[in-house]
Every structure is written in C-alpha cells, then in structure tokens.
Design a protein around this motif. Structure first.
Motif, PDB file in Angstrom:
ATOM      1  N   UNK A  90       0.824  -1.196   0.000  1.00  0.00           N
ATOM      2  CA  UNK A  90       0.000   0.000   0.000  1.00  0.00           C
ATOM      3  C   UNK A  90       0.856   1.243   0.000  1.00  0.00           C
ATOM      4  N   UNK A  91       0.231   2.365  -0.317  1.00  0.00           N
ATOM      5  CA  UNK A  91       0.989   3.600  -0.287  1.00  0.00           C
ATOM      6  C   UNK A  91       0.145   4.801  -0.619  1.00  0.00           C
ATOM      7  N   UNK A  92       0.718   5.947  -0.347  1.00  0.00           N
ATOM      8  CA  UNK A  92       0.099   7.223  -0.666  1.00  0.00           C
ATOM      9  C   UNK A  92       0.967   7.971  -1.662  1.00  0.00           C
ATOM     10  N   UNK A  93       0.355   8.516  -2.715  1.00  0.00           N
ATOM     11  CA  UNK A  93       1.048   9.366  -3.681  1.00  0.00           C
ATOM     12  C   UNK A  93       2.204   8.589  -4.326  1.00  0.00           C
ATOM     13  N   UNK A  94       3.407   9.078  -4.202  1.00  0.00           N
ATOM     14  CA  UNK A  94       4.579   8.403  -4.758  1.00  0.00           C
ATOM     15  C   UNK A  94       4.707   6.969  -4.222  1.00  0.00           C
ATOM     16  N   UNK A  95       4.272   6.751  -2.988  1.00  0.00           N
ATOM     17  CA  UNK A  95       4.297   5.400  -2.431  1.00  0.00           C
ATOM     18  C   UNK A  95       3.324   4.466  -3.121  1.00  0.00           C
ATOM     19  N   UNK A  96       2.205   5.011  -3.625  1.00  0.00           N
ATOM     20  CA  UNK A  96       1.291   4.193  -4.422  1.00  0.00           C
ATOM     21  C   UNK A  96       1.932   3.773  -5.738  1.00  0.00           C
ATOM     22  N   UNK A  99      -3.873   1.680  -3.252  1.00  0.00           N
ATOM     23  CA  UNK A  99      -3.300   2.867  -3.886  1.00  0.00           C
ATOM     24  C   UNK A  99      -4.121   4.115  -3.546  1.00  0.00           C
ATOM     25  N   UNK A 100      -3.573   4.945  -2.659  1.00  0.00           N
ATOM     26  CA  UNK A 100      -4.182   6.223  -2.319  1.00  0.00           C
ATOM     27  C   UNK A 100      -3.495   7.335  -3.114  1.00  0.00           C
ATOM     28  N   UNK A 101      -4.244   8.022  -3.959  1.00  0.00           N
ATOM     29  CA  UNK A 101      -3.753   9.226  -4.655  1.00  0.00           C
ATOM     30  C   UNK A 101      -2.475   8.979  -5.443  1.00  0.00           C
ATOM     31  N   UNK A 102      -2.482   7.947  -6.264  1.00  0.00           N
ATOM     32  CA  UNK A 102      -1.288   7.625  -7.035  1.00  0.00           C
ATOM     33  C   UNK A 102      -1.574   7.363  -8.496  1.00  0.00           C
ATOM     34  N   UNK A 103      -0.637   6.693  -9.162  1.00  0.00           N
ATOM     35  CA  UNK A 103      -0.806   6.355 -10.572  1.00  0.00           C
ATOM     36  C   UNK A 103       0.072   5.173 -10.937  1.00  0.00           C
ATOM     37  N   UNK A 104      -0.275   4.514 -12.036  1.00  0.00           N
ATOM     38  CA  UNK A 104       0.590   3.499 -12.627  1.00  0.00           C
ATOM     39  C   UNK A 104       1.594   4.239 -13.495  1.00  0.00           C
ATOM     40  N   UNK A 105       2.901   4.103 -13.226  1.00  0.00           N
ATOM     41  CA  UNK A 105       3.875   4.954 -13.907  1.00  0.00           C
ATOM     42  C   UNK A 105       4.087   4.586 -15.369  1.00  0.00           C
ATOM     43  N   UNK A 106       4.517   5.576 -16.121  1.00  0.00           N
ATOM     44  CA  UNK A 106       5.017   5.372 -17.480  1.00  0.00           C
ATOM     45  C   UNK A 106       6.506   5.644 -17.425  1.00  0.00           C
ATOM     46  N   UNK A 107       7.302   4.589 -17.601  1.00  0.00           N
ATOM     47  CA  UNK A 107       8.757   4.710 -17.491  1.00  0.00           C
ATOM     48  C   UNK A 107       9.398   3.621 -18.338  1.00  0.00           C
ATOM     49  N   UNK A 108      10.469   3.955 -19.024  1.00  0.00           N
ATOM     50  CA  UNK A 108      11.152   2.979 -19.866  1.00  0.00           C
ATOM     51  C   UNK A 108      11.604   1.774 -19.046  1.00  0.00           C
ATOM     52  N   UNK A 139      -8.150   4.808  -4.364  1.00  0.00           N
ATOM     53  CA  UNK A 139      -8.905   5.921  -3.797  1.00  0.00           C
ATOM     54  C   UNK A 139      -8.210   7.221  -4.192  1.00  0.00           C
ATOM     55  N   UNK A 140      -8.990   8.188  -4.658  1.00  0.00           N
ATOM     56  CA  UNK A 140      -8.401   9.423  -5.179  1.00  0.00           C
ATOM     57  C   UNK A 140      -9.400  10.570  -5.025  1.00  0.00           C
ATOM     58  N   UNK A 141      -8.870  11.778  -4.895  1.00  0.00           N
ATOM     59  CA  UNK A 141      -9.707  12.958  -4.767  1.00  0.00           C
ATOM     60  C   UNK A 141      -9.827  13.728  -6.072  1.00  0.00           C
ATOM     61  N   UNK A 142     -11.036  14.156  -6.359  1.00  0.00           N
ATOM     62  CA  UNK A 142     -11.265  14.919  -7.598  1.00  0.00           C
ATOM     63  C   UNK A 142     -10.624  16.308  -7.548  1.00  0.00           C
ATOM     64  N   UNK A 143     -10.311  16.800  -6.360  1.00  0.00           N
ATOM     65  CA  UNK A 143      -9.690  18.117  -6.223  1.00  0.00           C
ATOM     66  C   UNK A 143      -8.177  18.027  -6.016  1.00  0.00           C
TER      67      UNK A 143
END
Length: 216
Positions: free
Chosen positions: A105-111, A131-140, A155-159
């Motif tokens: 688990x993680x928040x932001x960069x930790x997600x 995954x709190x407030x994160x993304x699946x990265x795009x990286x070579x 879980x993510x916030x619209x704002x």
C-alpha cells in the motif's frame, strides 16, 4: 545500502503482511499509524520502509525524481525499484509470510511504488495493492504485467492538485481491461487520504488478507 524501516508486529501470529510506502517528502514514520487504522485488531505485521533519496531544497525522502508527474525519472525509479525488491524479499524471508499473504500500500509516490512492485513482471504477486492518490507509472523498461492477479483498491480525490484524478481513472480502466479485480473510490478530496475512504480500505484489507470483512 540497507533500507531503513519501522514495523509494528501483530498481536499474535501474523495472518498477513501490510507494507506501506510513504509519499514524497515523508519518511518511514508517516504511514505507521495508518497500519493501526487499517488493521485495528493487529492481525497483520505492518512494515513502513523509508525511500532512498534526499533532494536539495525538499524535506524528507523520495522514491524517485519527478521530471513530469506520471513519468518518473528512469535511473532513480529503477534504483528504488531494485532496492524495494531486495527489501521485500528479505522481509518475506525474515517474517516467513509469503507474497500471497501480503498487501503493498501507499500514498502518492508510495502508491506508484506499490503498483510497480506489485505488477512488475519480474516480481512475486502480492495478494493486494492499496493505492491512495497515485498512478501506474510510465517509465522505460517497466510495464505493468496484467497477467498478475492481485486485488486492487484505488482511492483518489477529484480536487487533487498534485496528481489529478485522471491518473486514478486511467489505472482503473487499464487494470479492469486486463481482468483484475478493482475496487474504486473517488471523492472531492485534495491530495490526501480522505477519511471517508478509510472504512472501505479496512474492509479491503480484511477481505484480502484475513478472508472476512474487518470489524469497525
């Protein structure tokens, strides 16, 4: 260099492992209390590692350099990935708790790191990803392996002004298209863990690692 971490043992024999990765500019203390919140009965072994990087002008610790949100710097991302992989392997060996009884688990960069290690083609598959407030990265040199089947909680916030909610929606769409079991939550929160999402996260952890709905 060894990863610095904190841990909170289970009250008895651990029924699973919860590894929580902090966000940008925080440290290994930041999410330890979240472990108590997500596992109120102390049935799990909770571990919170520290990210490897310090950056001039920024407080705390970082998993990678951010040239553009959503696209981690190649070198620092892969260095963090390898370091976390070693840490997770050592943790599984030391605790005797298997990957299939583990949630990342993680928040932001930790997600981002939780997605990366949980969906990495060269890594064991955990039971779940939180995954709190994160993304699946795009990286070579890294792609999500959608043949893996962890349960995923998003879980993510619209704002959110840091990582806009479109990242979470795209992660949901990508994972569901790959056949993964995704539980998705959105609210009007900014870049933080919305307390309104916590009860569902507690249930997710209980279902995924203990096999039942967690008490509230």
């Amino acid at each position: 260099m060894s990863t610095i971490y904190r841990e909170r043992p289970a009250a008895g024999e651990a029924e699973g492992l919860l590894v929580l990765h902090h966000g940008r500019g925080a440290d290994e203390h930041d999410l330890l209390s979240l472990g108590d919140t997500l596992d109120p009965e102390r049935r799990l072994h909770v571990v919170t590692p520290r990210a490897p990087l310090t950056l001039g002008g920024w407080p705390g610790y970082h998993w990678y350099v951010v040239p553009r949100v959503g696209y981690p710097d190649h070198e620092t991302f892969h260095n963090a990935y390898r370091g976390l992989a070693d840490f997770h392997d050592e943790l599984w060996e030391r605790t005797g708790i298997a990957p299939e009884k583990t949630i990342f688990g993680g928040f932001s960069m930790g997600s981002v790191m939780s997605y990366s290690l949980g969906l990495g083609a060269d890594r064991p598959t955990p039971a779940g990803i939180l995954a709190f407030s994160g993304f699946i990265p795009v990286v070579d040199d890294w792609q999500p392996d959608l043949d893996k089947r962890p349960r995923v909680f998003i879980a993510h916030g619209r704002q959110d002004p840091v990582m806009e909610v479109g990242f979470a929606r795209r992660a949901k769409d990508l994972l569901e298209a790959g056949g993964l079991d995704v539980e998705y939550h959105e609210s009007d929160a900014a870049h933080h863990i919305d307390p309104a999402h916590v009860p569902a996260a507690i249930d997710f952890v209980g279902r995924t690692l203990v096999g039942e709905r967690a008490p509230r």
